[in-house]
Scaffold this motif. Structure first.
Motif, PDB file in Angstrom:
ATOM      1  N   LYS A 181      40.056  36.522  28.950  1.00  0.00           N
ATOM      2  CA  LYS A 181      40.879  36.793  30.018  1.00  0.00           C
ATOM      3  C   LYS A 181      39.977  37.481  31.227  1.00  0.00           C
ATOM      4  CE  LYS A 181      44.971  37.478  26.970  1.00  0.00           C
ATOM      5  NZ  LYS A 181      45.938  38.629  26.571  1.00  0.00           N
TER       6      LYS A 181
ATOM      7  N   TYR B 279      38.461  34.649  33.176  1.00  0.00           N
ATOM      8  CA  TYR B 279      39.363  33.807  33.752  1.00  0.00           C
ATOM      9  C   TYR B 279      40.067  34.377  35.106  1.00  0.00           C
ATOM     10  CZ  TYR B 279      43.133  30.509  35.003  1.00  0.00           C
ATOM     11  OH  TYR B 279      44.071  29.822  35.755  1.00  0.00           O
ATOM     12  N   ARG B 280      40.474  35.826  34.844  1.00  0.00           N
ATOM     13  CA  ARG B 280      41.048  36.572  35.806  1.00  0.00           C
ATOM     14  C   ARG B 280      40.143  36.829  37.187  1.00  0.00           C
ATOM     15  NH1 ARG B 280      43.778  42.002  34.026  1.00  0.00           N
ATOM     16  NH2 ARG B 280      44.831  40.409  32.904  1.00  0.00           N
ATOM     17  N   HIS B 281      38.850  37.168  36.810  1.00  0.00           N
ATOM     18  CA  HIS B 281      38.020  37.306  38.047  1.00  0.00           C
ATOM     19  C   HIS B 281      36.896  35.994  38.520  1.00  0.00           C
ATOM     20  CE1 HIS B 281      39.253  41.635  37.660  1.00  0.00           C
ATOM     21  NE2 HIS B 281      39.118  41.522  36.309  1.00  0.00           N
TER      22      HIS B 281
ATOM     23  N   SER C 174      39.585  31.530  37.705  1.00  0.00           N
ATOM     24  CA  SER C 174      41.050  31.554  38.545  1.00  0.00           C
ATOM     25  C   SER C 174      40.774  31.126  39.852  1.00  0.00           C
ATOM     26  CB  SER C 174      41.728  32.581  38.317  1.00  0.00           C
ATOM     27  OG  SER C 174      41.089  33.952  39.248  1.00  0.00           O
TER      28      SER C 174
END
Length: 290
Positions: free
Chosen positions: A155, A158-160, A163
């Protein structure tokens, strides 16, 4: 006789994929008005994407600068493993006086004895070159599959990081390398370096391999399904396959890139698709059963 490009192979191997990227993606942008072959409408491209094209261009140029620096460093450290030397050492059928040692039949002996030295050298070179391409493709695919999949399942990453690439919900050609700099370094730059080193290819061979890989990557993000596209004929990993991954329902599937789909099929992340006509014109890749 070797072709003289007028500049060093190392420099050309660094610059050629960058030039190829912008030339090939530019060709696709000129064809972007072909609504009947688009996987998404122009309206969707403008409304769904979360980043401007100007920002994408800047991001890609920054990543290519990093890749160029790494390429120069890599080339200076040598040409990797000498695959041809290994082949000559362990597969001694290349040397006529050792044919009996490897147990080849009389037909094979006859072929070897009646071939000229030049012809044998050419055949050997072509086989070595083909082997290097295949090894490089497999290494690059393997590295990118597992790194790509991990960036979706972690996560934080992916988020930082990852994405950023998925801000392009509707992919287009010159957005193929729009990534966070860290992702560009991990997936593309290191993946390319590993494929270069493990395949044992020379800087000259790398000019053609990385230009080919660049064209394939751009093609996978072009957002078009053009009739007669040879990539769609020879590779199941194509623009429609990767478009599925860019949609919300496919974000945990179709991680393979840029050549084969084997890791998706082996590890259960393969999402097949069917091409359907959109009501407003063009095509759409939709999930389907095998």
């Amino acid at each position: 006789m070797p072709i003289d490009f007028g500049v060093s192979d190392e420099l050309l191997g660094t610059i050629a994929p960058i030039v190829v990227y912008w030339v090939y993606s530019g060709m696709y942008m000129l064809m972007g008005s072909f609504e009947n072959y688009r996987l998404h409408s122009v309206k969707d491209e403008n409304e769904k994407n979360l980043v401007s094209k100007a920002t994408v261009v800047k991001g890609v140029l920054f990543q290519q600068t990093i890749q160029a620096i790494v390429s120069v460093i890599l080339f200076k450290r040598g040409n990797g493993v000498d695959v041809e030397r290994i082949i000559r050492k362990h597969f001694t059928f290349w040397r006529l006086n050792e044919v009996e040692d490897v147990g080849h039949d009389l037909a094979r002996v006859w072929l070897l004895e009646n071939d000229s030295g030049a012809a044998m050298d050419q055949k050997r070179s072509l086989i070595v070159l083909l082997g290097q391409f295949v090894v490089a493709m497999l290494v690059l695919d393997t590295w990118q599959y597992f790194m790509h999949r991990y960036m979706h399942h972690n996560k934080f990453l992916y988020r930082h990081i990852h994405s950023q690439h998925h801000r392009l919900v509707v992919p287009y050609s010159f957005g193929a390398l729009y990534n966070h700099p860290v992702e560009g370094l991990l997936l593309d730059t290191i993946g390319g370096a590993l494929s270069f080193l493990f395949s044992g290819m020379s800087p000259r061979t790398s000019i053609f391999f990385f230009s080919f890989a660049t064209i394939k990557t751009v093609d996978d993000h072009c957002g078009l399904w053009l009739p007669g596209n040879l990539f769609h004929v020879f590779f199941r990993n194509n623009s429609a396959y990767h478009d599925i991954h860019h949609q919300l329902y496919g974000s945990k599937y179709n991680f393979s890139q840029p050549f084969f789909v084997m890791w998706d099929k082996i590890l259960g992340t393969h999402m097949p698709y069917s091409l359907e006509k959109r009501a407003d014109g063009g095509l759409e890749a939709r999930p389907s059963k095998d």
